[in-house]
Scaffold this motif. Structure first.
Motif, mmCIF file in Angstrom:
data_model
loop_
_atom_site.group_PDB
_atom_site.id
_atom_site.type_symbol
_atom_site.label_atom_id
_atom_site.label_comp_id
_atom_site.label_asym_id
_atom_site.label_seq_id
_atom_site.Cartn_x
_atom_site.Cartn_y
_atom_site.Cartn_z
ATOM 1 N N ASP A 58 0.821 -1.213 0.000
ATOM 2 C CA ASP A 58 0.000 0.000 0.000
ATOM 3 C C ASP A 58 0.855 1.265 0.000
ATOM 4 O OD1 ASP A 58 1.030 -0.180 2.530
ATOM 5 O OD2 ASP A 58 -0.886 -0.022 3.585
ATOM 6 N N SER A 59 2.103 1.165 -0.436
ATOM 7 C CA SER A 59 3.004 2.316 -0.441
ATOM 8 C C SER A 59 2.661 3.287 -1.563
ATOM 9 C CB SER A 59 4.456 1.832 -0.602
ATOM 10 O OG SER A 59 5.313 2.931 -0.856
ATOM 11 N N PRO A 60 2.493 4.584 -1.248
ATOM 12 C CA PRO A 60 2.262 5.565 -2.307
ATOM 13 C C PRO A 60 3.435 5.645 -3.290
ATOM 14 C CG PRO A 60 1.685 6.487 -0.173
ATOM 15 C CD PRO A 60 2.373 5.180 0.094
ATOM 16 N N LEU A 61 4.657 5.371 -2.801
ATOM 17 C CA LEU A 61 5.823 5.430 -3.688
ATOM 18 C C LEU A 61 5.753 4.358 -4.772
ATOM 19 C CD1 LEU A 61 8.718 6.143 -1.145
ATOM 20 C CD2 LEU A 61 7.720 7.714 -2.805
ATOM 21 N N VAL A 62 5.275 3.156 -4.414
ATOM 22 C CA VAL A 62 5.141 2.092 -5.410
ATOM 23 C C VAL A 62 4.121 2.486 -6.472
ATOM 24 C CG1 VAL A 62 4.421 -0.293 -5.799
ATOM 25 C CG2 VAL A 62 5.867 0.260 -3.849
ATOM 26 N N LEU A 63 3.001 3.067 -6.020
ATOM 27 C CA LEU A 63 1.997 3.526 -6.982
ATOM 28 C C LEU A 63 2.566 4.597 -7.904
ATOM 29 C CD1 LEU A 63 -1.185 3.767 -4.715
ATOM 30 C CD2 LEU A 63 -0.777 2.135 -6.557
ATOM 31 N N GLY A 64 3.398 5.475 -7.334
ATOM 32 C CA GLY A 64 4.023 6.502 -8.145
ATOM 33 C C GLY A 64 4.961 5.917 -9.183
ATOM 34 N N PHE A 65 5.740 4.893 -8.801
ATOM 35 C CA PHE A 65 6.658 4.251 -9.744
ATOM 36 C C PHE A 65 5.900 3.512 -10.849
ATOM 37 C CE2 PHE A 65 10.034 4.682 -6.479
ATOM 38 C CZ PHE A 65 11.035 5.183 -7.297
ATOM 39 N N VAL A 66 4.784 2.869 -10.497
ATOM 40 C CA VAL A 66 3.985 2.165 -11.500
ATOM 41 C C VAL A 66 3.453 3.151 -12.540
ATOM 42 C CG1 VAL A 66 1.856 0.875 -11.897
ATOM 43 C CG2 VAL A 66 3.355 0.242 -10.004
ATOM 44 N N SER A 67 2.949 4.290 -12.061
ATOM 45 C CA SER A 67 2.422 5.294 -12.971
ATOM 46 C C SER A 67 3.536 5.894 -13.825
ATOM 47 C CB SER A 67 1.704 6.393 -12.180
ATOM 48 O OG SER A 67 1.214 7.401 -13.030
#
Length: 435
Positions: A58-67
């Motif tokens: 649930d890390s926002p950083l992972v979501l940012g990297f995916v995007s």
């Protein structure tokens, strides 16, 4: 080869023809069908990928990297893709790219089925699909003027229908279907995306009529020289230059907004996976409507003013999205932002297709998108930092205010008079517009 001046194209409401030619032809509608099928799978994928990322972490950083991973290919390969598409048969480019993307998503399906999917594999999949999207988008946009005409109003209608088809699949039907399938079995939305790529590849391979075939031969100049020609052409044209720069800032805001939307939906609005998909669908409803009214607004206000006012209004709507905690109000605001973004994209694409010579279109498009898309990875990563430090709602407030200011500042350069001045120049196929 010179095809003649493009000064007969409609670029302001004072010179608009009485009625546009909306008979777009069989080839266009075949391309439209392939696009509709492919984007339906994309919609399922785009909704399911962040859900899979949240399922793993649930890390926002992972979501940012995916995007960001899906946008970075424009920075790495965009200019080369434009030059190569201008050399190759654009129909074959679309065909092979969709076949390759089918294989990539198929590998992700295997990883999900075997419980071997990781955050790294998701980021890598997003990157590879982004690479394919670079070539496919440049080729598809370059084909549209070949299939229909260079008349501004006809192109606006064609781009509006393409946008509506993309919205219907990628935003309207795909996301809720993808999120619903994800809740049943995580692999289902990705499997659907793989099938859609396969079907689209077959359909595009049959587009043999109405599209000029470009047989690759020995190039007269180097790839680097051809890239430079397209980049210089875009930078010399004030309208295209401003469109690219403002799109860069707009993509910063959009990428941050899109990357953190799943957290806004769950943490602030308390929505389920299906509710998150419905929030995406709300934006699609607006985009579908925006695609329908774009020709009307362009005729009334002029394309440049529509672009500027649309950015200002969209920014204010995003700001309001960060202030509310009511999911119903958020849904209404997503309708507004979706419609305004669709209108802006249609107007910008039509202006580019009208102004740019056919032989340079791939390079000019990729040059503009290199500038425009450079803001997306920055926005995705910066948005994750703001959301982590100040909260996800603060991201929407800051981003919305920034976009509204960008729209206001671009009005002098994209006003009706500035765009209409293009009709005073001879826009020939072999030379750039001179300001």
């Amino acid at each position: 080869m010179t095809t003649g001046p493009a000064t007969g194209m409609y670029l302001s409401n004072k010179t608009a023809p009485a009625k546009p030619d909306t008979k777009l032809g069989r080839t266009f509608h075949k391309l439209l069908a392939a696009t509709a099928i492919s984007t339906l799978g994309d919609g399922m994928y785009l909704a399911a990928l962040p859900l899979l990322a949240v399922y793993l972490t649930d890390s926002p950083l992972v979501l940012g990297f995916v995007s960001a991973a899906g946008e970075i290919p424009w920075l790495v390969f965009g200019l080369h893709a434009g030059a190569l598409v201008d050399r190759w048969d654009r129909r074959k480019v679309m065909w092979w790219v969709d076949a390759a993307r089918c294989v990539v998503v198929g590998v992700l399906c295997a990883l999900v089925l075997t419980s071997e999917a990781t955050a790294l594999s998701i980021v890598l999949t997003a990157f590879l699909l982004g690479c394919g999207q670079v070539f496919f988008d440049v080729a598809a946009q370059s084909v549209i003027p070949d299939v229909v005409s260079r008349d501004e109003r006809t192109l606006t209608v064609a781009n509006g229908r393409m946008s509506a088809a993309q919205t219907n699949g990628e935003d309207f039907v795909g996301p809720p279907l993808g999120s619903a399938l994800f809740s049943i079995a995580h692999v289902l939305p990705f499997l659907g995306n793989a099938v859609s790529f396969a079907v689209s590849s077959v359909l595009v391979s049959r587009l043999k009529d109405g599209i000029p075939l470009r047989k690759p031969g020995k190039p007269e100049t180097t790839l680097r020289a051809e890239i430079g020609e397209g980049l210089r052409w875009m930078m010399r044209n004030r309208i295209l230059r401003v469109l690219a720069i403002t799109a860069c800032f707009g993509n910063m805001v959009f990428a941050a907004k899109a990357a953190m939307l799943v957290l806004l939906a769950k943490e602030v609005f308390g929505l389920t996976d299906l509710g998150y998909g419905m929030l995406l669908t709300a934006a699609a409803v607006g985009a579908f409507g925006g695609s329908a009214i774009a020709p009307f607004l362009t005729g009334k206000l002029g394309p440049g003013r529509v672009r500027c006012f649309g950015a200002m209004a969209e920014g204010l709507a995003i700001l309001a999205l960060g202030l509310t905690r009511d999911p119903w109000v958020a849904g209404a605001l997503m309708v507004v932002t979706g419609g305004l973004m669709a209108i802006q994209n249609i107007v910008a694409g039509t202006l580019r297709q009208c102004i740019t010579p056919a032989r340079l279109f791939g390079r000019v498009l990729s040059s503009g998108r290199l500038v425009a898309y450079s803001g997306a990875p920055v926005g995705a990563l910066l948005g994750s930092v703001i959301a982590s430090s100040l909260g996800v709602q603060a991201l929407y407030i800051i981003g919305g205010a920034f976009l509204a200011v960008v729209g206001l500042l671009s009005l002098p350069a994209l006003g009706t008079r500035a765009v209409a001045e293009l009709t005073k120049s001879e826009v020939a196929d072999d030379e750039p517009v001179r300001e």
